[in-house]
Design an enzyme around this catalytic site. Sequence first.
Site, mmCIF file in Angstrom:
data_model
loop_
_atom_site.group_PDB
_atom_site.id
_atom_site.type_symbol
_atom_site.label_atom_id
_atom_site.label_comp_id
_atom_site.label_asym_id
_atom_site.label_seq_id
_atom_site.Cartn_x
_atom_site.Cartn_y
_atom_site.Cartn_z
ATOM 1 N N GLY A 47 -46.653 -67.326 28.404
ATOM 2 C CA GLY A 47 -46.601 -66.031 29.069
ATOM 3 C C GLY A 47 -47.975 -65.507 29.418
ATOM 4 C CG ASN A 49 -47.049 -64.684 34.098
ATOM 5 O OD1 ASN A 49 -46.534 -65.145 33.086
ATOM 6 N ND2 ASN A 49 -46.485 -63.717 34.811
ATOM 7 C CB ILE A 52 -51.155 -58.756 25.425
ATOM 8 C CG1 ILE A 52 -49.857 -59.429 24.989
ATOM 9 C CG2 ILE A 52 -50.994 -57.238 25.400
ATOM 10 C CD1 ILE A 52 -49.448 -59.055 23.574
ATOM 11 C CB SER A 177 -42.645 -56.114 18.170
ATOM 12 O OG SER A 177 -42.441 -54.726 18.361
ATOM 13 C CE1 TYR A 204 -38.863 -57.383 22.179
ATOM 14 C CE2 TYR A 204 -39.129 -55.319 20.970
ATOM 15 C CZ TYR A 204 -39.681 -56.396 21.647
ATOM 16 O OH TYR A 204 -41.048 -56.489 21.785
#
Length: 319
Positions: A47, A49, A52, A177, A204
């Site tokens: 990830g 692109n 963070i 997270s 999530y």
Amino acid sequence: MNRFGVIATVAGVVSLPVVYTMFRRYIAGGVCTSEARMDGKTVLITGANAGIGKETAIDLAKRGARVIMACRDMKRGEDALNDVAEKSGSSNLVLKQLDLASLASVRTLAEDVNKTEPALHVLINNAGVMIPPELQKTQDGFEIQMGVNHFGHFLLTNLLLDLLKSSQPSRIVVVSSMAHSMTSSSFNFDNINCEKFYRKWDAYGQSKLANILFTRELAKRLGGTDVTVNSLHPGAVKTELSRNTGTIESIAFQFMFLFFKTPKEGAQTSIYLAVSEEVEGVTGLYFTDCKVKEPSQAAQDDEAAKKLWDVSAKAVGLE
């Protein structure tokens, strides 16, 4: 208005920007102060692109690392690679395709990396999906947040472990997270892919709890090696992950964004765990703002961590 009222009003107007600036500095949290170089080191970031992940790529490229940017969308990945090259001044960048919602894609990338890269010193499991409004499934039938945030990274990490071991000292960084603490008092194995119900925030949080449990179990399994693995909370960061918020949530987020971290600020703990001398040999822990933090009780359940490993290995075909 008398002069005291005028003075109070002026003071209030003047102080608001000052207070906001001070509060923003507080929200920004910890900063990676390490000046460690990464020359001769190879890093893979999922990830990379946007958000963070991209900021992490810029920082590590500036330190001299060879950065492999693993991205789902190759067009966006190309744009990001060009931006990282411009901002870091590095040409030692590689773009590879990775769709974490497909175990076949994960296996293809891992096979490619194992064949073409002589070493891998840092793996940063950064990519993620956050709160899609409706239940979505991956190509392999997993709830998409659990599939991308946990199962995809679980398989990728395991397939790259031999390369990481042969490159030691090496590090694995898992972006979790604080949302992991929003789940119930324990990991819900009976609803791991939302078989019974789907509540986006619960799903999530469950996937982020899986990240920490995976980190704890992997650290145990890597005992006796010089490969470390740690998880982290990047902070409340203004990134594309919030694009799935509903109307009311979106309005709230627009206000809260005033106090969220920038992607560069949110990347600091990932960078810290990837490069800092302070965490050399440190493994199995959870960090926020470049400091160790105790996760929820559910995230410290070693029995659940072992069970999740076994369930995950079977789910992704590693058994």
